[in-house]
Design a protein around this motif. Structure first.
Motif, PDB file in Angstrom:
ATOM      1  N   ALA A  14       0.823  -1.203   0.000  1.00 41.02           N
ATOM      2  CA  ALA A  14       0.000   0.000   0.000  1.00 41.02           C
ATOM      3  C   ALA A  14       0.860   1.258   0.000  1.00 41.02           C
ATOM      4  CB  ALA A  14      -0.923   0.011   1.218  1.00 41.02           C
ATOM      5  N   LEU A  15       0.343   2.287  -0.617  1.00 44.09           N
ATOM      6  CA  LEU A  15       0.971   3.604  -0.569  1.00 44.09           C
ATOM      7  C   LEU A  15       0.625   4.233   0.772  1.00 44.09           C
ATOM      8  CD1 LEU A  15       2.445   5.696  -2.546  1.00 44.09           C
ATOM      9  CD2 LEU A  15       0.174   6.725  -2.752  1.00 44.09           C
ATOM     10  N   THR A  51      -3.199   3.388   1.070  1.00 36.19           N
ATOM     11  CA  THR A  51      -3.926   3.595  -0.177  1.00 36.19           C
ATOM     12  C   THR A  51      -3.734   2.415  -1.118  1.00 36.19           C
ATOM     13  OG1 THR A  51      -3.674   5.990   0.034  1.00 36.19           O
ATOM     14  CG2 THR A  51      -4.235   5.145  -2.148  1.00 36.19           C
ATOM     15  N   VAL A  52      -4.847   1.888  -1.591  1.00 36.89           N
ATOM     16  CA  VAL A  52      -4.831   0.740  -2.502  1.00 36.89           C
ATOM     17  C   VAL A  52      -5.788   1.021  -3.656  1.00 36.89           C
ATOM     18  CG1 VAL A  52      -4.257  -0.916  -0.683  1.00 36.89           C
ATOM     19  CG2 VAL A  52      -6.665  -0.420  -1.181  1.00 36.89           C
ATOM     20  N   SER A  53      -5.788   0.137  -4.640  1.00 31.92           N
ATOM     21  CA  SER A  53      -6.708   0.279  -5.763  1.00 31.92           C
ATOM     22  C   SER A  53      -8.142   0.062  -5.289  1.00 31.92           C
ATOM     23  CB  SER A  53      -6.370  -0.742  -6.854  1.00 31.92           C
ATOM     24  OG  SER A  53      -6.615  -2.060  -6.379  1.00 31.92           O
ATOM     25  N   THR A  54      -9.108   0.514  -6.093  1.00 36.64           N
ATOM     26  CA  THR A  54     -10.506   0.323  -5.742  1.00 36.64           C
ATOM     27  C   THR A  54     -10.848  -1.156  -5.618  1.00 36.64           C
ATOM     28  OG1 THR A  54     -11.117   2.387  -6.838  1.00 36.64           O
ATOM     29  CG2 THR A  54     -12.877   0.807  -6.435  1.00 36.64           C
ATOM     30  N   GLU A  55     -10.287  -1.978  -6.490  1.00 34.42           N
ATOM     31  CA  GLU A  55     -10.558  -3.413  -6.445  1.00 34.42           C
ATOM     32  C   GLU A  55     -10.076  -4.024  -5.130  1.00 34.42           C
ATOM     33  OE1 GLU A  55     -10.710  -1.923 -10.447  1.00 34.42           O
ATOM     34  OE2 GLU A  55      -9.094  -1.836  -8.969  1.00 34.42           O
ATOM     35  N   GLU A  56      -8.850  -3.677  -4.735  1.00 36.80           N
ATOM     36  CA  GLU A  56      -8.312  -4.182  -3.474  1.00 36.80           C
ATOM     37  C   GLU A  56      -9.080  -3.595  -2.294  1.00 36.80           C
ATOM     38  OE1 GLU A  56      -5.642  -6.255  -0.844  1.00 36.80           O
ATOM     39  OE2 GLU A  56      -6.490  -6.546  -2.838  1.00 36.80           O
ATOM     40  N   GLY A  57      -9.457  -2.321  -2.418  1.00 43.53           N
ATOM     41  CA  GLY A  57     -10.226  -1.686  -1.362  1.00 43.53           C
ATOM     42  C   GLY A  57     -11.569  -2.379  -1.136  1.00 43.53           C
TER      43      GLY A  57
END
Length: 217
Positions: A14-15, A51-57
């Motif tokens: 994650a960022l 912060t992660v991608s929407t899919e991972e979120g």
């Protein structure tokens, strides 16, 4: 016996967003910004966004939602699930940030141990004054809570963090990137790759020192 309501989750690659890990911080409602604070100060805490991608979120969100539902089977006082506290969607909808924190003092008035921050070699990171844009893997503890309005949801405690890419800044805002060595193993879960996401602009924290949240799915 461990409390099953406190469940361990991991967020990988994650960022890091607005990490406050070198010492406790609290939100100054007059200045409208976070500031360093003594551990005993009201609202003082360590925190970091992931912060992660929407899919991972979405995947993480659904896991947290299932945990809350499981807790409801043991606690009939819990209200219907409505949110993950500290969860935000980016303005363009492509990223999701989960913010976890750990208060500097316990409810009993005892000082809490800071979250453990490790480098890629699993040694304690010496310089914890990280900037947004760093990358890492986090272990969080999720547990069911209700806000003052009676909304049920999941709150996130930051347990420990492994930094695989450390970004530091100076007073003139010139940034240097220092990458920590990452240990690879035969286990797939130990593989740590860099997460190439653009940094997000810091969002204003609520004056109550609670994190604003919004379910993006």
């Amino acid at each position: 016996m461990a409390n099953p309501d406190f469940k361990k989750f991991m967020i990988k690659d994650a960022l890091l967003a607005w990490p406050k890990l070198d010492q406790p911080y609290r939100y100054n409602s007059q200045e409208k910004r976070s500031e360093a604070a003594p551990a005993a100060a009201q609202g003082a805490a360590y925190s970091c966004g992931f912060t992660v991608s929407t899919e991972e979120g979405k995947r993480i969100f659904l896991e947290l939602q299932e945990h809350y539902k499981d807790c409801m089977t043991r606690n009939t006082k819990l209200t219907k699930f409505s949110k993950v506290f500290g969860m935000k969607k980016s303005e363009d909808g492509t990223l999701v940030t989960f913010t976890a924190k750990k208060r500097a003092m316990s409810q009993k008035g005892e000082m809490n141990q800071p979250p453990l921050v490790l480098d890629g070699q699993k040694k304690e990171l010496e310089n914890k004054r990280l900037y947004t844009g760093s990358v890492g893997n986090a272990v969080i503890l999720a547990f069911p809570v209700s806000d003052p309005d009676g909304n049920g949801g999941v709150s996130l405690i930051l347990d420990k963090l492994q930094v695989t890419k450390a970004v530091y800044g100076s007073t003139d805002d010139d940034f240097d990137t220092v990458e920590t060595e990452v240990i690879q193993s035969d286990k797939k879960e130990d593989t740590l790759d860099e997460f190439g996401l653009p940094p997000m602009q810091e969002q204003q924290q609520a004056a109550t020192d609670d994190f604003d949240d919004e379910i993006p799915f």
